[in-house]
Design a protein around this motif. Structure first.
Motif, short mmCIF file in Angstrom:
data_model
loop_
_atom_site.label_atom_id
_atom_site.label_comp_id
_atom_site.label_asym_id
_atom_site.label_seq_id
_atom_site.Cartn_x
_atom_site.Cartn_y
_atom_site.Cartn_z
N ILE A 31 0.81 -1.20 -0.11
CA ILE A 31 0.02 -0.13 -0.07
C ILE A 31 0.72 1.10 0.06
O ILE A 31 1.67 1.26 0.87
CB ILE A 31 -0.75 -0.04 1.24
CG1 ILE A 31 -2.02 -1.08 1.06
CG2 ILE A 31 -1.73 1.35 1.36
CD1 ILE A 31 -2.79 -1.36 2.27
N THR A 50 -6.22 12.29 2.29
CA THR A 50 -5.32 11.11 2.02
C THR A 50 -3.94 11.28 2.65
O THR A 50 -3.75 12.38 3.14
CB THR A 50 -5.00 11.10 0.30
OG1 THR A 50 -4.20 12.22 0.05
CG2 THR A 50 -6.25 10.94 -0.36
N THR A 52 0.02 9.52 2.50
CA THR A 52 0.97 8.44 1.87
C THR A 52 1.83 7.68 2.92
O THR A 52 1.63 8.00 4.10
CB THR A 52 1.89 9.21 0.95
OG1 THR A 52 2.60 10.19 1.94
CG2 THR A 52 1.16 9.83 -0.03
N ASN A 95 -10.25 4.40 0.98
CA ASN A 95 -9.55 4.23 -0.37
C ASN A 95 -8.22 3.64 -0.02
O ASN A 95 -7.39 4.17 1.00
CB ASN A 95 -9.53 5.31 -1.29
CG ASN A 95 -8.76 5.45 -2.40
OD1 ASN A 95 -7.55 5.94 -2.34
ND2 ASN A 95 -9.06 4.61 -3.21
N GLN A 97 -4.51 2.80 -2.24
CA GLN A 97 -3.71 2.54 -3.48
C GLN A 97 -2.65 1.63 -3.23
O GLN A 97 -1.87 1.92 -1.96
CB GLN A 97 -3.18 3.87 -3.97
CG GLN A 97 -4.37 4.87 -4.75
CD GLN A 97 -3.73 5.74 -5.14
OE1 GLN A 97 -2.69 6.59 -5.13
NE2 GLN A 97 -4.50 6.42 -6.50
N ILE A 109 -0.68 -0.07 -10.37
CA ILE A 109 -1.17 0.65 -9.42
C ILE A 109 -2.63 0.66 -9.27
O ILE A 109 -3.23 1.09 -9.93
CB ILE A 109 -0.73 2.12 -9.19
CG1 ILE A 109 0.74 2.38 -9.24
CG2 ILE A 109 -1.26 3.07 -7.95
CD1 ILE A 109 1.07 3.84 -9.22
N VAL A 110 -3.14 -0.18 -8.18
CA VAL A 110 -4.78 -0.52 -8.36
C VAL A 110 -5.35 0.38 -7.11
O VAL A 110 -4.82 0.65 -5.96
CB VAL A 110 -4.86 -1.89 -8.01
CG1 VAL A 110 -4.32 -2.62 -9.27
CG2 VAL A 110 -4.27 -2.47 -6.87
N ASP A 111 -6.53 0.68 -7.19
CA ASP A 111 -7.42 1.34 -6.01
C ASP A 111 -8.32 0.43 -5.56
O ASP A 111 -8.97 -0.51 -6.18
CB ASP A 111 -8.18 2.61 -6.49
CG ASP A 111 -7.39 3.85 -7.02
OD1 ASP A 111 -6.83 4.09 -7.92
OD2 ASP A 111 -6.91 4.26 -6.04
N TYR A 112 -8.59 0.14 -4.16
CA TYR A 112 -9.23 -0.63 -3.38
C TYR A 112 -10.32 0.36 -2.77
O TYR A 112 -9.90 1.27 -2.38
CB TYR A 112 -8.58 -1.54 -2.71
CG TYR A 112 -7.82 -2.32 -3.28
CD1 TYR A 112 -8.24 -3.78 -3.61
CD2 TYR A 112 -6.44 -2.14 -3.30
CE1 TYR A 112 -7.31 -4.58 -4.31
CE2 TYR A 112 -5.45 -3.12 -4.18
CZ TYR A 112 -6.02 -4.29 -4.47
OH TYR A 112 -5.36 -5.11 -5.09
N TRP A 113 -11.69 0.05 -2.63
CA TRP A 113 -12.60 0.89 -1.87
C TRP A 113 -13.42 -0.05 -0.94
O TRP A 113 -13.56 -1.15 -1.09
CB TRP A 113 -13.56 1.39 -2.98
CG TRP A 113 -12.98 2.25 -3.84
CD1 TRP A 113 -12.59 2.12 -5.09
CD2 TRP A 113 -12.71 3.70 -3.69
NE1 TRP A 113 -12.01 3.12 -5.82
CE2 TRP A 113 -12.41 4.17 -4.91
CE3 TRP A 113 -12.82 4.54 -2.64
CZ2 TRP A 113 -11.79 5.46 -5.13
CZ3 TRP A 113 -12.75 5.98 -2.72
CH2 TRP A 113 -12.12 6.29 -3.92
#
Length: 123
Positions: A31, A50, A52, A95, A97, A109-113
């Protein structure tokens, strides 16, 4: 599969506070950022905050000074909300990434919700 589960939503009076939590489960990928978005009925989903991996944060202008995003490792993010207003009423979505390397392919790079948690600010 990677899944995100939110908690902490509910009904609160104007001026009150809530703390939302989100935890990633079954996450074997790296992540790189997590955050919160919200969507009210009839409106577009919008950024809340957000954070990081290095701790850098980003807030929507309307949240600055009222909301605080923080994290634990691995894969947990929080949203401390204060001075809540009726216009903060929305479904809040977690969210994440994450990097997903695949053999013979460029790293994705994938997004999860998450499923969302309802926050209602009303007297």
């Amino acid at each position: 599969q990677v899944q995100l589960v939110e908690s902490g939503g509910g009904l609160v009076q104007p001026g009150g506070s809530l703390r939302l939590s989100c935890a990633a489960s079954k996450n074997i990928f790296t992540i790189i950022a997590m955050g919160w978005y919200r969507q009210a009925p009839g409106k577009q989903r919008e950024l809340v905050a957000t954070i990081t991996n290095d701790g850098s944060t980003n807030y929507a202008d309307s949240m600055k000074g009222r909301f605080t995003v923080s994290k634990d490792n691995p894969g947990t993010v929080y949203l401390q909300m204060g001075s809540l207003k009726p216009e903060d009423t929305a479904v809040y979505y977690c969210n994440a990434q994450a990097l997903r390397p695949k053999p013979g392919k460029q790293t994705e790079i994938v997004d999860y919700w998450g499923q969302g948690t309802q926050v209602t600010v009303s007297s």
